[in-house]
Design an enzyme around this catalytic site. Structure first.
Site, PDB file in Angstrom:
ATOM      1  CE  LYS A 198      -3.505   2.490   2.607  1.00  0.00           C
ATOM      2  NZ  LYS A 198      -4.582   2.576   3.521  1.00  0.00           N
ATOM      3  CD  GLU A 204       9.727  -5.810   6.882  1.00  0.00           C
ATOM      4  OE1 GLU A 204       9.203  -4.759   6.378  1.00  0.00           O
ATOM      5  OE2 GLU A 204       9.408  -6.072   8.030  1.00  0.00           O
ATOM      6  N   GLY A 256      -4.587  -1.376   4.838  1.00  0.00           N
ATOM      7  CA  GLY A 256      -3.918  -2.468   4.691  1.00  0.00           C
ATOM      8  C   GLY A 256      -4.490  -4.013   4.926  1.00  0.00           C
ATOM      9  NE  ARG A 257      -5.937  -3.270  11.233  1.00  0.00           N
ATOM     10  CZ  ARG A 257      -5.285  -2.212  11.072  1.00  0.00           C
ATOM     11  NH1 ARG A 257      -4.109  -1.806  10.495  1.00  0.00           N
ATOM     12  NH2 ARG A 257      -5.684  -1.116  11.853  1.00  0.00           N
ATOM     13  CD  GLU A 342      -1.262  -3.890  11.551  1.00  0.00           C
ATOM     14  OE1 GLU A 342      -0.273  -4.183  11.575  1.00  0.00           O
ATOM     15  OE2 GLU A 342      -1.846  -3.698  10.292  1.00  0.00           O
ATOM     16  CG  HIS A 373      -4.148 -34.885  17.801  1.00  0.00           C
ATOM     17  ND1 HIS A 373      -4.216 -36.137  18.171  1.00  0.00           N
ATOM     18  CD2 HIS A 373      -5.245 -34.689  16.853  1.00  0.00           C
ATOM     19  CE1 HIS A 373      -5.557 -36.680  17.882  1.00  0.00           C
ATOM     20  NE2 HIS A 373      -5.979 -35.918  16.881  1.00  0.00           N
ATOM     21  CE  LYS A 502       6.113  -0.629   9.765  1.00  0.00           C
ATOM     22  NZ  LYS A 502       5.085  -0.080   9.165  1.00  0.00           N
TER      23      LYS A 502
HETATM   24  O1  LIG Z   1       1.273  -2.622   2.435  1.00  0.00           O
HETATM   25  P1  LIG Z   1       2.215  -2.151   3.012  1.00  0.00           P
HETATM   26  O2  LIG Z   1       2.485  -0.533   2.951  1.00  0.00           O
HETATM   27  O3  LIG Z   1       3.785  -2.503   2.560  1.00  0.00           O
HETATM   28  O4  LIG Z   1       2.303  -2.404   4.486  1.00  0.00           O
HETATM   29  C1  LIG Z   1       2.468  -3.625   5.080  1.00  0.00           C
HETATM   30  C2  LIG Z   1       1.742  -3.967   6.395  1.00  0.00           C
HETATM   31  O5  LIG Z   1       2.482  -3.149   7.385  1.00  0.00           O
HETATM   32  C3  LIG Z   1       1.631  -2.460   8.190  1.00  0.00           C
HETATM   33  O6  LIG Z   1       1.659  -1.179   8.022  1.00  0.00           O
HETATM   34  C4  LIG Z   1       2.376  -2.534   9.691  1.00  0.00           C
HETATM   35  O7  LIG Z   1       3.664  -2.460   9.771  1.00  0.00           O
HETATM   36  C5  LIG Z   1       0.322  -3.094   8.030  1.00  0.00           C
HETATM   37  O8  LIG Z   1      -0.695  -2.488   8.578  1.00  0.00           O
HETATM   38  C6  LIG Z   1       0.273  -3.363   6.578  1.00  0.00           C
HETATM   39  O9  LIG Z   1      -0.731  -4.572   6.160  1.00  0.00           O
END
Ligand SMILES: O=P(O)(O)OC[C@H]1O[C@](O)(CO)[C@@H](O)[C@@H]1O
Length: 543
Positions: A198, A204, A256-257, A342, A373, A502
């Site tokens: 987003k 990462e 995002g979520r 979150e 189990h 972060k």
């Molecule tokens: O889609 P992006 O901006 O890479 O963010 C990834 C994820 O990182 C977050 O902002 C949390 O660090 C989430 O809310 C989001 O889903």
């Protein structure tokens, strides 16, 4: 109302849930169905007085007006100054849904246009028309993390019986092992990479995208032409050279979520096809219509939320286990962890005051029967009560293995029954005697075989895990989060809590390149880093 509810809890805390069934009608009165879904909450200690108190609580917090505000595009995500419109891709499926206008932008018209473009692209990928050089894409690698990974990864697995497109893979972790193990046996010539972010700044994802591009460049002359970007920050996507025709944007009003419905769901669309993806959206739309128009105490997301609030806020149970009796929903607990924790894992209310009644619970789980189990020992006999939320389909997708499905459903029903019923010392003792165990040994063993029972659970039954049903289920949980957030006074749509870690990770980065840790780093952190660097040197000299 919170105090009234707490008093009610004191009054009923020792009551046996099983005894509530003596009226005969509890199973039907404390369950509800909606368009194929059955939600049973009869195996909890809730009664009508408690539900009515909760209804009064929702009135106190203006729940209906807040629900309306979300659907109409008001900027209810106050700390980020944004509307909350993950419903947009779903309600855009309905030609009659009134347009939503945000800052002069026609959200549904834009959503429909973006969706049509995405569908056309997905068709081309599936038919082999894209990338257009005689190559047919066999594999899709979605690079993203959090909401840009969990939703599509969960849904692709859940709907694998409908997956007749390229095989989808998901890379999220900063750990190079994730990328390495995914790319290892893929053919770069027939692989498409989706960079899903987003913000298009997530460390990462950007690092994985660059490394994937380097991998692709070794074999494919115009490597960026095999890349697709999905983002709200479309201006940033050119940084890795992805052509504009392969960039798909979406509004910042989709969190995002909550973004699996948006272009972030491209991998799912490519896997199951645009028609089945529309069914998924229509399942979400079905739940939206139900949530928006149904009175609170007949409203499935509201009832799910009230059960959650009752167990965590009032009864004080610290966690909630989600146990899907559906192997293909193996990623649902992880998906719900982000969605719920979150969103509602907060410490202060919208005004910045400490939450009076706490935030959301810890959410965890695994599919049944595997969980039985592993951790069900604690759920049945441990000293802490873990409310369980079971999900199960009436049908599987394997007609030849229907006998497996019967065992699966039987196990699901048996767990909720056993949790509620329990087994007294006396019954355990008698059973042992009946097995021919000597009385003295039986007395000793009986206490180990005793179950307190009275442990609450809910069960959601669906006809079959189709794209439509998955859409219903995911929207059900999203709206549940909203209701719980409104009741607690939380902004469920920001996530400031992930920022600090972060920031520090960025500040620590130079220390790995010969620089120093920030001066205020704790000696323990410095000590750990020193050890890591020492081991790294050892490894390098051993190489
Ligand atoms: O889609 P992006 O901006 O890479 O963010 C990834 C994820 O990182 C977050 O902002 C949390 O660090 C989430 O809310 C989001 O889903």
């Amino acid at each position: 109302m919170w105090e009234t509810l707490k008093t009610r809890h004191q009054d009923v805390a020792t009551r046996s849930i099983a005894s509530l069934f003596s009226s005969g009608a509890r199973a039907s009165r404390f369950s509800m169905s909606h368009n194929g879904l059955l939600f049973d909450y009869s195996k909890t200690n809730l009664d009508f007085d408690i539900l009515n108190d909760f209804k009064a609580l929702l009135d106190d917090v203006d729940f209906e007006a807040k629900r309306e505000a979300m659907f109409s595009g008001a900027a209810i995500n106050e700390t980020e100054g944004r509307s909350v419109l993950h419903i947009a891709p779903r309600v855009a499926q309905s030609a009659d849904w009134p347009e939503i206008v945000v800052d002069g932008e026609h959200v549904l018209a834009d959503t429909r246009a973006g969706h049509a473009r995405l569908e056309s692209f997905a068709h081309d990928v599936r038919s082999g028309a894209w990338p257009g050089d005689g190559v047919t894409i066999t594999d899709v690698v979605n690079i993203g993390i959090g909401g840009s990974d969990l939703g599509p990864a969960m849904a692709v697995q859940a709907l694998s019986p409908y997956g007749d497109g390229p095989k989808c893979h998901f890379v999220a972790n900063a750990d190079g092992a994730d990328l390495h193990d995914t790319l290892f046996d893929l053919d770069p010539h027939t692989t498409m990479v989706i960079v899903a972010s987003k913000s298009f700044t997530t460390l990462e994802t950007m690092q994985n995208a660059r490394s994937a591009l380097a991998w692709m460049s070794q074999s494919v002359p115009d490597a960026p032409s095999r890349f697709v970007a999905i983002s709200s920050a479309v201006g940033l996507t050119s940084a890795i050279g992805i052509p504009d025709s392969q960039v798909f944007g979406f509004g910042s009003y989709i969190g995002g979520r909550y973004s699996v419905w948006s272009p972030i769901g491209l991998s799912l669309m490519v896997s199951i096809g645009p028609e089945a993806f529309s069914e998924f959206l229509k399942g979400g739309l079905d739940m939206d219509q139900h949530f928006l128009t149904t009175p609170a105490l007949e409203n499935m997301p509201v009832l799910l939320a009230l059960v959650g609030l009752w167990h965590h806020q009032i009864c004080g149970y610290g966690t909630r286990a989600v146990i899907p009796y559906e192997q293909r929903l193996a990623r649902l607990p992880a998906y719900l962890q982000q969605l719920e924790m979150e969103s509602n894992g907060k410490g202060v209310d919208m005004q910045g005051n400490p939450l009076e009644h706490g935030g959301g619970p810890v959410v965890w789980g695994e599919p049944g029967t595997n969980g039985q189990h592993a951790f069900f020992q604690l759920i049945h006999q441990g000293q802490q009560v873990v409310p369980c939320e079971f999900l199960v389909g009436a049908n599987g997708h394997e007609p030849d293995l229907r006998h497996h499905h019967k065992v699966l459903v039987g196990n699901c029903l048996a767990q909720s029954e056993a949790l509620m019923r329990g087994k007294t010392l006396e019954v355990a003792y008698r059973e042992l005697l009946d097995q021919g165990i000597e009385p003295e040994d039986a007395r000793l063993l009986a206490s180990q075989k005793t179950f307190s029972g009275n442990r609450p659970s809910t069960t959601l039954v669906y006809p079959k895990l189709t794209p439509f049903v998955l859409g219903q289920i995911i929207a059900l949980y999203e709206h549940r989060v909203f209701v719980e957030g409104v009741a607690l006074g939380i902004n469920s749509f920001d996530q400031w809590g992930v920022e600090f870690g972060k920031e520090l990770a960025r500040a620590f980065a130079p220390a790995f390149e010969g620089g120093a840790l920030p001066e205020d780093a704790n000696p323990s952190t410095a000590h750990l880093l020193e050890y890591v660097l020492k081991c790294e040197e050892t490894r390098e000299s051993a190489d």
